[in-house]
Design an enzyme around this catalytic site. Structure first.
Site: not given
Ligand code: CIR
Length: 256
Positions: A86, A61, A249, A66-67, A161, A131
């Protein structure tokens, strides 16, 4: 003012991405990479200096940078993502941010995903999601309080999110998916534009200066924005959408 966009190439392992609300579908890696390259081109066309991190082959991922961080004018907070798979993504994102901002870090047992943090003025709205936990929100609040930011938590249900349900498209305007936002949520003084009901995932739009970047899959919501006077660009991110990712993201925007 320079606007830097940190991005990261799509991992060859993206097919093994985390999925919460979507069923797994095959992802065409070449197509995902082409769409991502086009996304970066649009950012460049909008004046961003794109700093692309190299592919992380073992981190499915990792394109969703962004995460891994919450970047403000005064500080960058390196997160501790809620998905264990992650966590290692933050190392290289922190390295990329270190020359640009003073860093703070979220530490165990706290978890926080950048996708849960929506800044509107001096308020950080933070989703308590699958999360991001209460300890993560409390640590974020402690990191940003010295700079005058207020943290406003809200419980989330039904989406991954907070920014799946709402993003800012102007200083006082939100693009919202009302189905996923608890009532009353956020500041009622802010103007709201609702996504088209046929486009449930359209609330995640990326504001770059005064331009709003939306997904090509959401033409009706795009028209709603244009009718309200917004300048909009559309990008095809259909392969990344299968990994439950959208527009915000895929970049961290930093003004210097
Ligand atoms: C996840 O589930 O963490 C990733 N497959 C998708 C993350 C998307 N990130 C976001 O919306 N900030």
């Amino acid at each position: 003012m320079t606007r830097i966009a940190i991005t990261r190439a799509v991992s060859r392992a993206i097919a093994a991405c985390e999925l919460t609300h979507l069923a797994r579908e095959p992802i065409d890696l070449a197509r995902a990479r082409a769409q991502h390259a086009r996304y970066e081109e649009v950012l460049r066309a909008l004046g961003c200096e794109v700093r692309a991190l190299p592919e992380a082959p073992g981190l499915p991922d990792s394109v969703f940078v962004e995460d891994a961080a919450v970047v403000l004018d005064e500080i960058a907070v390196i997160t501790r993502p809620g998905a264990v798979s992650r966590r290692a993504e933050t190392v290289t994102v922190a390295e990329a941010l270190a020359p640009l901002r003073t860093l703070a870090r979220i530490t165990a047992p706290a978890t926080l995903d950048g996708g849960d943090v929506l800044r509107v003025g001096r308020t950080l709205h933070v989703g308590r999601s699958g999360r991001s936990n209460a300890e993560g929100i409390a640590q974020l609040a402690a990191c940003v309080a010295p700079f005058g930011y207020r943290v406003a938590p809200l419980a989330l249900d039904g989406c991954l999110h907070l920014k799946s349900a709402v993003t800012a498209v102007g200083p006082h305007t939100l693009l919202v998916q009302p189905r996923w936002l608890p009532e009353p949520a956020l500041d009622p003084a802010l103007e709201r534009i609702e996504v088209d009901p046929d486009e449930p995932f359209a609330a995640n739009a990326l504001m770059v200066g005064t331009v709003v970047v939306v997904a090509e899959a959401h033409p009706r919501t795009r028209r709603r924005l244009e009718r309200r006077g917004f300048e909009v660009r559309a990008v095809d991110v259909s392969e990344l959408a299968k990994a439950e990712g959208a527009l915000t993201c895929c970049s961290l925007l930093i003004e210097t």
